[in-house]
Design an enzyme around this catalytic site. Structure first.
Site, mmCIF file in Angstrom:
data_model
loop_
_atom_site.group_PDB
_atom_site.id
_atom_site.type_symbol
_atom_site.label_atom_id
_atom_site.label_comp_id
_atom_site.label_asym_id
_atom_site.label_seq_id
_atom_site.Cartn_x
_atom_site.Cartn_y
_atom_site.Cartn_z
ATOM 1 N N ASP A 19 0.813 -1.218 0.000
ATOM 2 C CA ASP A 19 0.000 0.000 0.000
ATOM 3 C C ASP A 19 0.846 1.269 0.000
ATOM 4 O O ASP A 19 2.063 1.226 0.188
ATOM 5 C CB ASP A 19 -0.972 -0.004 1.191
ATOM 6 C CG ASP A 19 -0.296 -0.448 2.495
ATOM 7 O OD1 ASP A 19 0.947 -0.382 2.579
ATOM 8 O OD2 ASP A 19 -1.010 -0.848 3.423
ATOM 9 N N ASP A 53 -7.266 -2.572 14.422
ATOM 10 C CA ASP A 53 -8.674 -2.768 14.035
ATOM 11 C C ASP A 53 -8.866 -4.006 13.158
ATOM 12 O O ASP A 53 -9.943 -4.235 12.619
ATOM 13 C CB ASP A 53 -9.223 -1.516 13.326
ATOM 14 C CG ASP A 53 -8.561 -1.247 11.977
ATOM 15 O OD1 ASP A 53 -7.590 -1.968 11.625
ATOM 16 O OD2 ASP A 53 -9.001 -0.318 11.268
ATOM 17 N N HIS A 95 -7.174 -4.699 10.321
ATOM 18 C CA HIS A 95 -6.928 -4.540 8.884
ATOM 19 C C HIS A 95 -5.652 -5.238 8.448
ATOM 20 O O HIS A 95 -4.747 -5.457 9.243
ATOM 21 C CB HIS A 95 -6.929 -3.057 8.477
ATOM 22 C CG HIS A 95 -5.723 -2.269 8.895
ATOM 23 N ND1 HIS A 95 -5.767 -0.914 9.125
ATOM 24 C CD2 HIS A 95 -4.431 -2.626 9.119
ATOM 25 C CE1 HIS A 95 -4.555 -0.496 9.459
ATOM 26 N NE2 HIS A 95 -3.732 -1.504 9.466
ATOM 27 N N GLU A 112 -9.792 -1.875 5.584
ATOM 28 C CA GLU A 112 -10.371 -1.595 6.902
ATOM 29 C C GLU A 112 -11.622 -2.440 7.147
ATOM 30 O O GLU A 112 -12.181 -3.015 6.205
ATOM 31 C CB GLU A 112 -10.739 -0.100 6.982
ATOM 32 C CG GLU A 112 -9.573 0.855 6.716
ATOM 33 C CD GLU A 112 -8.555 0.918 7.869
ATOM 34 O OE1 GLU A 112 -8.491 -0.030 8.683
ATOM 35 O OE2 GLU A 112 -7.816 1.914 7.937
HETATM 36 P P1 PGA Z 1 2.463 -1.557 12.524
HETATM 37 O O1 PGA Z 1 1.277 -1.529 11.471
HETATM 38 O O2 PGA Z 1 3.453 -2.591 12.034
HETATM 39 O O3 PGA Z 1 3.057 -0.185 12.476
HETATM 40 O O4 PGA Z 1 1.887 -1.924 13.840
HETATM 41 C C1 PGA Z 1 0.691 -2.716 11.044
HETATM 42 C C2 PGA Z 1 -0.479 -2.415 10.132
HETATM 43 O O5 PGA Z 1 -1.179 -1.419 10.355
HETATM 44 O O6 PGA Z 1 -0.710 -3.199 9.203
#
Ligand code: PGA
Length: 260
Positions: free
Chosen positions: A67, A136, A138, A143
């Site tokens: 992404d 959350d 995702h 999301e």
């Molecule tokens: P993080 O993010 O590794 O910074 O915890 C993970 C994500 O949001 O996929």
């Protein structure tokens, strides 16, 4: 799902680095699906270290990132392209032409997303898809509520994600509201998925992903339908799993069967 529980962040990073490194040694033309965020940093550091020791070669590998924020270009320090250059690409011998990160400044984002899908298909599909998980639930920027069959597209970030990611920005207002993300259907096409999670703030999302119902409210739960997913988590991220002891026993038994 294959669940691997390790003591801490260092150990999960080592475990994931070993899998990717072994895959790359077995097939130098491996197509990697890469992730950003705090979680994969140590994994990339380990891969870079191996490369610098002359034990790893990225010259024939191809990569596709999950992404990118809409509106941020490669020069922007908060962009995922910048993150990848800093933590991996600038240190290893991957060919620039083989590196793909969605373009946050694409003039026609929808068209760019379709082109991204075409490029993944042209490369023969993704061999190893690396994933983090949001608090959350995702994966990528898909999301809660996302279609479980979605393809690469422009998505709107959830409030929880904006809050979580504001730690990388000066303020919450600066976090872009939109992103280009591989879809859940795109991720499901990868031959192997490796999801990493560390810390207690991920424990509830990890529980829902592994043991909860398969549903759009927990996008990561779609991995329950994936034929080859390994979830590598530390004890803190595993603390809400009902079947924690079973996963540990299963891994021990598997190892015994494989190596005895
Ligand atoms: P993080 O993010 O590794 O910074 O915890 C993970 C994500 O949001 O996929």
């Amino acid at each position: 799902m294959n669940v691997i529980i390790r003591a801490d962040y260092e150990e999960i990073s080592r475990e994931a680095a070993n899998i990717i490194s072994a895959g790359l040694k077995e097939n130098p033309k491996t197509v990697l699906g890469l992730a950003t965020g705090g979680t994969p940093k140590e994994l990339y550091r380990r891969l870079v270290k191996e490369y610098k020791k002359g034990e790893l070669d990225f010259s024939q590998a191809t990569s596709f990132n999950l992404d990118e924020y809409v509106g941020l270009g490669s020069e922007n320090k908060q962009s995922y392209r910048y993150f990848m250059e800093k933590h991996l690409f600038s240190h290893v011998n991957m060919k620039t032409g083989n590196i793909h990160v969605p373009d946050g400044l694409a003039p026609d984002p929808q068209l760019h997303c379709m082109e991204y899908e075409r490029m993944i298909a042209k490369a023969g599909g993704i061999d190893f898809q690396l994933l983090g998980i949001g608090s959350d639930g995702h994966i990528g920027f898909n999301e809660p509520g996302s279609s479980l069959a979605s393809r690469t597209g422009v998505v709107v970030l959830a409030r929880e994600t904006i809050r979580d990611n504001s730690r990388f920005f000066d303020s919450e207002d600066q976090v872009p509201r939109m992103a280009i993300s591989m879809g859940l259907g795109t991720i499901m096409d990868a031959r192997k998925c490796i999801m990493l999670a560390s810390g207690e703030n991920k424990a509830e999302a990890v529980r829902k992903c592994i043991e909860g119902p398969l549903c759009a409210m927990t996008p990561a739960s779609v991995l329950q339908m994936h034929p080859d997913t390994t979830v590598i988590i530390d004890e803190a991220a595993a603390c809400k799993l009902e079947r924690r002891d079973y996963y540990l026993w299963l891994e021990k038994t598997r190892r015994k069967l494989l190596y005895n």
